[in-house]
Design a protein around this motif. Structure first.
Motif, PDB file in Angstrom:
ATOM      1  N   ARG A  83      50.838  73.635  19.521  1.00  0.00           N
ATOM      2  CA  ARG A  83      51.420  72.479  18.841  1.00  0.00           C
ATOM      3  C   ARG A  83      50.431  71.819  17.886  1.00  0.00           C
ATOM      4  O   ARG A  83      50.803  70.922  17.124  1.00  0.00           O
ATOM      5  N   ALA A  84      49.182  72.250  17.939  1.00  0.00           N
ATOM      6  CA  ALA A  84      48.116  71.600  17.174  1.00  0.00           C
ATOM      7  C   ALA A  84      48.278  71.809  15.670  1.00  0.00           C
ATOM      8  O   ALA A  84      48.741  72.863  15.227  1.00  0.00           O
ATOM      9  N   LEU A  90      42.649  77.956  14.682  1.00  0.00           N
ATOM     10  CA  LEU A  90      42.398  78.471  16.029  1.00  0.00           C
ATOM     11  C   LEU A  90      42.734  79.955  16.122  1.00  0.00           C
ATOM     12  O   LEU A  90      41.975  80.743  16.695  1.00  0.00           O
ATOM     13  N   LEU A  91      43.867  80.339  15.584  1.00  0.00           N
ATOM     14  CA  LEU A  91      44.273  81.739  15.609  1.00  0.00           C
ATOM     15  C   LEU A  91      43.293  82.606  14.813  1.00  0.00           C
ATOM     16  O   LEU A  91      42.950  83.716  15.237  1.00  0.00           O
ATOM     17  N   ASP A 112      60.409  68.538  30.115  1.00  0.00           N
ATOM     18  CA  ASP A 112      61.476  68.744  29.137  1.00  0.00           C
ATOM     19  C   ASP A 112      61.990  70.179  29.241  1.00  0.00           C
ATOM     20  O   ASP A 112      61.254  71.127  28.943  1.00  0.00           O
ATOM     21  N   PRO A 113      63.256  70.399  29.653  1.00  0.00           N
ATOM     22  CA  PRO A 113      63.770  71.765  29.784  1.00  0.00           C
ATOM     23  C   PRO A 113      63.838  72.503  28.453  1.00  0.00           C
ATOM     24  O   PRO A 113      63.940  73.725  28.423  1.00  0.00           O
ATOM     25  N   ASN A 114      63.781  71.748  27.362  1.00  0.00           N
ATOM     26  CA  ASN A 114      63.827  72.349  26.025  1.00  0.00           C
ATOM     27  C   ASN A 114      62.468  72.328  25.331  1.00  0.00           C
ATOM     28  O   ASN A 114      62.385  72.367  24.099  1.00  0.00           O
ATOM     29  N   PHE A 115      61.408  72.298  26.107  1.00  0.00           N
ATOM     30  CA  PHE A 115      60.061  72.254  25.543  1.00  0.00           C
ATOM     31  C   PHE A 115      59.829  73.370  24.529  1.00  0.00           C
ATOM     32  O   PHE A 115      59.230  73.157  23.470  1.00  0.00           O
ATOM     33  N   LEU A 122      57.513  75.531  18.083  1.00  0.00           N
ATOM     34  CA  LEU A 122      58.106  76.626  17.311  1.00  0.00           C
ATOM     35  C   LEU A 122      57.232  76.982  16.111  1.00  0.00           C
ATOM     36  O   LEU A 122      57.078  78.155  15.763  1.00  0.00           O
ATOM     37  N   ARG A 123      56.660  75.964  15.500  1.00  0.00           N
ATOM     38  CA  ARG A 123      55.780  76.212  14.348  1.00  0.00           C
ATOM     39  C   ARG A 123      54.581  77.057  14.767  1.00  0.00           C
ATOM     40  O   ARG A 123      54.186  78.007  14.076  1.00  0.00           O
ATOM     41  N   GLY A 124      54.005  76.738  15.926  1.00  0.00           N
ATOM     42  CA  GLY A 124      52.869  77.507  16.419  1.00  0.00           C
ATOM     43  C   GLY A 124      53.244  78.934  16.758  1.00  0.00           C
ATOM     44  O   GLY A 124      52.526  79.880  16.399  1.00  0.00           O
TER      45      GLY A 124
END
Length: 276
Positions: A83-84, A90-91, A112-115, A122-124
């Motif tokens: 999420r960063a 980092l990658l 959160d069940p939709n974490f 999603l971006r990460g």
């Protein structure tokens, strides 16, 4: 070649490892490569994938250091904060570590069940494919609806479900889990680990007969070319020993062809994680 696709190392710290509660007191100690090497020699295991148990960059570096010193550790699944805002950096930083094969987040611990569907996460995830990293999905059954939508968004990203999504075997929970696992398995980029099953059953009274229906559903849904053996050592020790875990799976697959058995017991892990 027999590959254990899922195991852990740690130097036990009561605060860091607070998830190891009283019912799991047998694993309240250090578990390091020298310990596992003896277990593998006794059980005919050729190598493994070490998976993160702590959500820090220090954990990723710790596992990479162990892999650099122990040839039988063929790959590492680490952690970075996907999420960063600096996820690209980092990658890029970790791309040079050839034994680092992918990442995992302990999604089962998120309220959160939709974490998995949060925009920043999603971006990460969207960055992983370009760097050649896979992703381990660790969830409980109630999170599988989000998993289905999640994997559909990234048809070219390699995913694997850890611990068959941790169905509540102890309570006989099956139908809802089975329905969603079948749907997830329709996505051909998703694999599944036959791991972590005995600890979802009753620690003291589980039998292979109780677990076999779950393994049958996974094999039927994913096929022998997308299923891989994993021990979840040392967590598995709270409900048995390494030999029992391995035998549970080898007895289950013994009716399959030699090619299918080899795939499940090692070749699929080599393929998925690009192990050398």
């Amino acid at each position: 070649m027999i590959i254990d696709s899922h195991q852990h190392f740690w130097k036990y710290e009561p605060v860091k490892h607070a998830w190891i509660d009283e019912t799991m007191s047998v694993i309240r100690k250090d578990f390091m490569p020298n310990d596992l090497k003896l277990v593998y020699e006794a059980n005919g295991i050729d190598g493994c994938v070490a998976v993160q148990a702590d959500q820090t960059l220090e954990e990723t570096d710790f596992l990479l250091e162990l892999a650099s010193k122990n040839e039988f550790i063929k790959g590492v699944v680490g952690w970075i904060d996907l999420r960063a805002e600096n996820v690209d950096d980092l990658l890029q930083q970790y791309e040079s570590y050839k034994q680092l094969k992918g990442f995992r987040h302990i999604v089962q611990g998120e309220p959160d069940p939709n974490f998995l569907l949060r925009p920043e996460f999603l971006r990460g995830i969207s960055k992983l494919e370009a760097h050649g990293f896979c992703y381990d999905i660790l969830v409980f059954p109630h999170q599988l609806g989000a998993v289905l939508e999640f994997v559909k968004r990234f048809p070219n990203q390699k995913f694997v479900i850890d611990h068959i999504a941790k169905p509540y075997i102890k309570d006989g929970f099956y139908d809802g889990w089975a329905m969603l696992m079948k749907a997830v398995a329709e996505q051909e980029n998703v694999f599944c680990k036959l791991s972590g099953m005995i600890t979802e059953a009753d620690f003291n009274t589980w039998t292979p007969a109780q677990i076999t229906p779950y393994m049958e559903l996974v094999l039927e849904s994913f096929g022998a070319d997308r299923v891989m053996y994993g021990s979840d050592w040392p967590v598995c020790l709270v409900a048995g020993n390494y030999a029992k875990v391995k035998t549970l799976v080898t007895n289950f697959v013994e009716g399959l062809s030699h090619h299918e058995q080899d795939a499940i017991m090692g070749d699929n892990a080599v393929k998925f994680y690009d192990l050398k």
